[in-house]
Write a protein that holds these residues in place. Structure first.
Motif, PDB file in Angstrom:
ATOM      1  N   GLU A  29       0.876  -0.955  -0.052  1.00 23.19           N
ATOM      2  CA  GLU A  29      -0.068   0.348   0.191  1.00 23.19           C
ATOM      3  C   GLU A  29       0.847   1.371  -0.222  1.00 23.19           C
ATOM      4  OE1 GLU A  29      -3.121  -0.079  -0.621  1.00 23.19           O
ATOM      5  OE2 GLU A  29      -3.548  -2.091  -0.321  1.00 23.19           O
ATOM      6  N   ASN A  33       1.202   4.057  -2.633  1.00 22.99           N
ATOM      7  CA  ASN A  33       0.769   5.400  -2.196  1.00 22.99           C
ATOM      8  C   ASN A  33       2.308   6.010  -3.079  1.00 22.99           C
ATOM      9  OD1 ASN A  33      -1.405   5.079  -1.812  1.00 22.99           O
ATOM     10  ND2 ASN A  33      -0.997   5.609   1.082  1.00 22.99           N
ATOM     11  N   LYS A  79      -7.880  10.282  -5.205  1.00 22.00           N
ATOM     12  CA  LYS A  79      -7.869  10.169  -6.281  1.00 22.00           C
ATOM     13  C   LYS A  79      -8.592   9.766  -7.043  1.00 22.00           C
ATOM     14  CE  LYS A  79      -3.642   8.456  -4.325  1.00 22.00           C
ATOM     15  NZ  LYS A  79      -2.545   7.132  -3.133  1.00 22.00           N
ATOM     16  N   GLY A  93      -3.741   3.418  -5.978  1.00 22.90           N
ATOM     17  CA  GLY A  93      -5.134   3.495  -5.017  1.00 22.90           C
ATOM     18  C   GLY A  93      -6.326   4.425  -5.452  1.00 22.90           C
ATOM     19  N   ALA A  98      -6.180   2.565   2.856  1.00 25.95           N
ATOM     20  CA  ALA A  98      -4.676   1.609   2.861  1.00 25.95           C
ATOM     21  C   ALA A  98      -4.283   2.514   4.777  1.00 25.95           C
ATOM     22  CB  ALA A  98      -4.205   2.063   1.864  1.00 25.95           C
TER      23      ALA A  98
END
Ligand code: ADP
Ligand code: MG
Length: 609
Positions: A29, A33, A79, A93, A98
């Motif tokens: 994760e 990112n 996002k 993502g 997360a």
């Protein structure tokens, strides 16, 4: 028990179970990112298999001071705004889960500075609660440190595998991402030791060699196929690497698939890959593949699973078919036409006609080519010699790392192979390398070949606007006349582009602060004497001409000599690089690099029909 609403903390911890299964999921994760934030460089540091500490640093956009707390809120994301956005997603993502999940089951320290903020911020969150917030100076980018994972969820902690297993998962994950993103510099450290590093050169081949080892890399075939959109079919492109039939594994876990830059698990697609080997690979064995599948975003539904590891295709049949065809094509090309590409003068047209490339059904094929790969792993070769006064470069230390569980293969074809894959047989007279290819025997002049590959590689680095690796010198000066010194200064940009740094040290002295690492074994006073002479002969030499001349001398200085005994790995390295050269048949000075004798020629010489 009476019905009660769960507290936010408990909800977050339960949800975390879906996203954060183990340390590797945290790493995944955080890397995603960093990639989404446009990082060029990602540094992952792990302690005790990630349970004690995971730190991911990136040089991406950073997070705005005003938004740091929000980043840790559940379903907070930059996002995605509405469900329509899901069909045109350009980020990895989108769920906004997360960070909140990770923070709810660990102690997180975030240090970030957004490109547009002048000062950074540090945030400490323990079990989901902010315990510290302060302004700090920081470079643009983000560093997230996750400590004591699952410290507050003992049930999860119990399910963690042995430290070594978790470490392996993490290494495996990073190498996969490094291969999918060869333009990004990755660095992995575990317990203070560097495990893996990529240069961000964009050269997939480099990453694969580091991951698989040279020997295995040499058994990988390039895949690149594209099916354009037709009727209702989407455009699908598949590229990467897949193993030659001789290189196989016991299960399908070595088939790695990325869809639009996202690592996915899809058993029907891995099945498609395995099926492409029907009749050429022994039953019950599976290839090693790394394939990038690209198709329009709206053709893929990524919102299927919390870990985003599964996707759904609108037209799964089309994707399946393209993948299978692409892999099959690469395998068949190897079997049917492993030839030296035509047009090279070293091989006479007459000889070329006589090459009768064997097919898989031809018995000579197994006779000549069946073991043109040998098995053992080779890691990066190290030609460096200690040279007093020079600061040694740090190199990735791959020793005693267990690679068995590591994703294998991958990448976009950077340069098509112009020679077939060759297997080094040995060395003659410490000067020539004998190699075997599907079409016969090759005698390679080690010095000419090495000069050729270094010349092209350094040229590519310069053309790409990068500087070749250099060595910093503690003390090296040489004497010049004032005219020499002016001529050298006129070329300072060329010197710099190649990794040199020259400074005027005194009225008649130049000091050399840096030289390309390739010159680590070269007698520098001779080297510069020659350069000075070159400029003395033509003080007004144009930059381009000088660049080529300097490049040639660097290639000469950096290459192995005739008469030098080479280790097998060194020979294999040279040959592998020569296979990828644009002009493999001559050295930059015009000498031939190799002589080829076809299997037929040999048969004729020995009157074998
Ligand atoms: P998602 O990635 O699904 O948006 P996350 O919980 O992983 O959700 O991250 C939440 C938000 O925090 C992201 O949308 C992004 O705006 C910000 N963020 C997280 N990590 C970084 C990073 N390394 N650099 C910049 N922004 C980040
Ligand atoms: Mg994310």
């Amino acid at each position: 028990m009476a019905i009660q609403l769960l507290t936010e903390t408990v909800i977050a911890q339960i949800a975390a179970g879906e996203v954060v299964e183990r340390p590797a999921s945290v790493v995944k994760e955080l890397i995603e990112n960093a990639l989404d934030a446009g990082a060029g460089s990602i540094h992952v540091s792990i302690q005790n298999g990630g349970q004690r500490l995971i730190r991911v640093s990136d040089d991406g956009s950073g997070i705005l001071t005003a938004e740091v707390e929000l980043a840790f809120a559940r379903h907070a994301t930059s996002k995605l705004r509405n469900t329509d956005d899901l069909t045109r997603l350009a980020t990895l993502g989108f769920r906004g889960e997360a960070l909140s999940s990770i923070a709810s089951v660990s102690q997180v320290t975030l240090v970030t500075r957004h490109r547009d903020d002048s000062i950074g911020i540090q945030l400490r969150i323990e079990g989901g609660t902010v315990t510290r917030r302060q302004s700090v100076g920081a470079p643009a980018g983000t560093v997230i440190t996750v400590e004591n994972l699952f410290y507050n969820t003992p049930a999860r902690l119990k399910f963690l595998k042995k430290e070594t297993t978790e470490k392996r998962y993490i290494t495996s994950l990073i190498t996969r991402y490094a291969m999918a993103y060869p333009h990004i510099r990755f660095l992995l450290e575990q317990d203070g030791r560097e495990i893996f590093r990529t240069s961000g050169s964009g050269q997939l081949a480099d990453v694969i060699v580091k991951t698989l080892g040279l020997e295995h890399f040499r058994q990988m075939l390039e895949v690149d196929a594209q099916d354009s959109a037709r009727d209702d079919r989407p455009e699908v492109r598949v590229y990467g690497y897949t193993s030659a039939p001789e290189y196989h594994r016991a299960d399908r876990t070595h088939i790695t698939l990325f869809v639009n830059g996202r690592w996915i698990q899809d058993s029907s697609l891995s099945f498609a890959v395995a099926q492409a080997y029907q009749n050429v690979m022994q039953d019950g064995r599976y290839p090693v593949s790394i394939l990038m599948i690209q198709l329009p975003a709206h053709e893929v539904d990524v919102n299927v699973h919390p870990t985003k590891a599964e996707v759904r295709f609108r037209d799964s049949h089309a994707v399946f078919a393209t993948v299978q065809r692409a892999v099959r094509q690469a395998v068949l090309e190897l079997i049917n036409a492993p030839e030296v590409s035509s047009g090279y003068s070293v091989i006479s047209p007459d000889a070329r006609e006589r090459f009768n490339f064997p097919s898989s059904s031809d018995s000579r094929f197994s006779g000549f080519g069946s073991n043109w790969y040998s098995g053992q792993d080779q890691l990066e070769m190290d030609l460096s010699l200690d040279n007093p006064g020079q600061v040694a470069l740090r190199r990735a230390n791959n020793d005693d790392t267990d690679w068995s569980d590591i994703p294998e293969g991958m990448g976009a074809p950077d340069k098509p192979r112009t020679l077939p894959v060759l297997r080094v047989v040995g060395q003659i007279g410490a000067t020539y390398i004998i190699a075997e290819g599907p079409a016969g025997m090759y005698l390679i002049d080690q010095n000419a070949a090495h000069e050729r590959v270094i010349y092209e590689e350094v040229e590519d680095i310069i053309v790409g606007g990068k500087t070749p690796e250099y060595l910093t010198l503690e003390q090296f000066t040489f004497d010049v006349s004032s005219a020499d010194s002016r001529a050298l200064e006129l070329q300072s940009e060329v010197f710099q582009a190649l990794g040199f740094l020259l400074e005027v040290f005194g009225p008649n002295t130049m000091s050399v602060r840096r030289v390309p690492a390739l010159l680590r074994q070269v007698e520098l006073s001779d080297f510069f004497r020659e350069i000075v002479k070159l400029l003395r002969d033509d003080p007004q030499m144009g930059e381009d001409v000088f660049r080529d001349a300097l490049l040639l001398r660097v290639a000469r200085g950096g290459s192995v000599r005739a008469g030098q005994v080479l280790k097998t790995e060194q020979m294999q390295d040279i040959v592998r690089r020569l296979e990828r050269s644009r002009t493999p048949l001559s050295c930059p000075e015009g000498r031939s690099t190799l002589i080829h004798i076809s299997g037929d020629q040999l048969a004729r010489e020995f009157r074998r029909g």
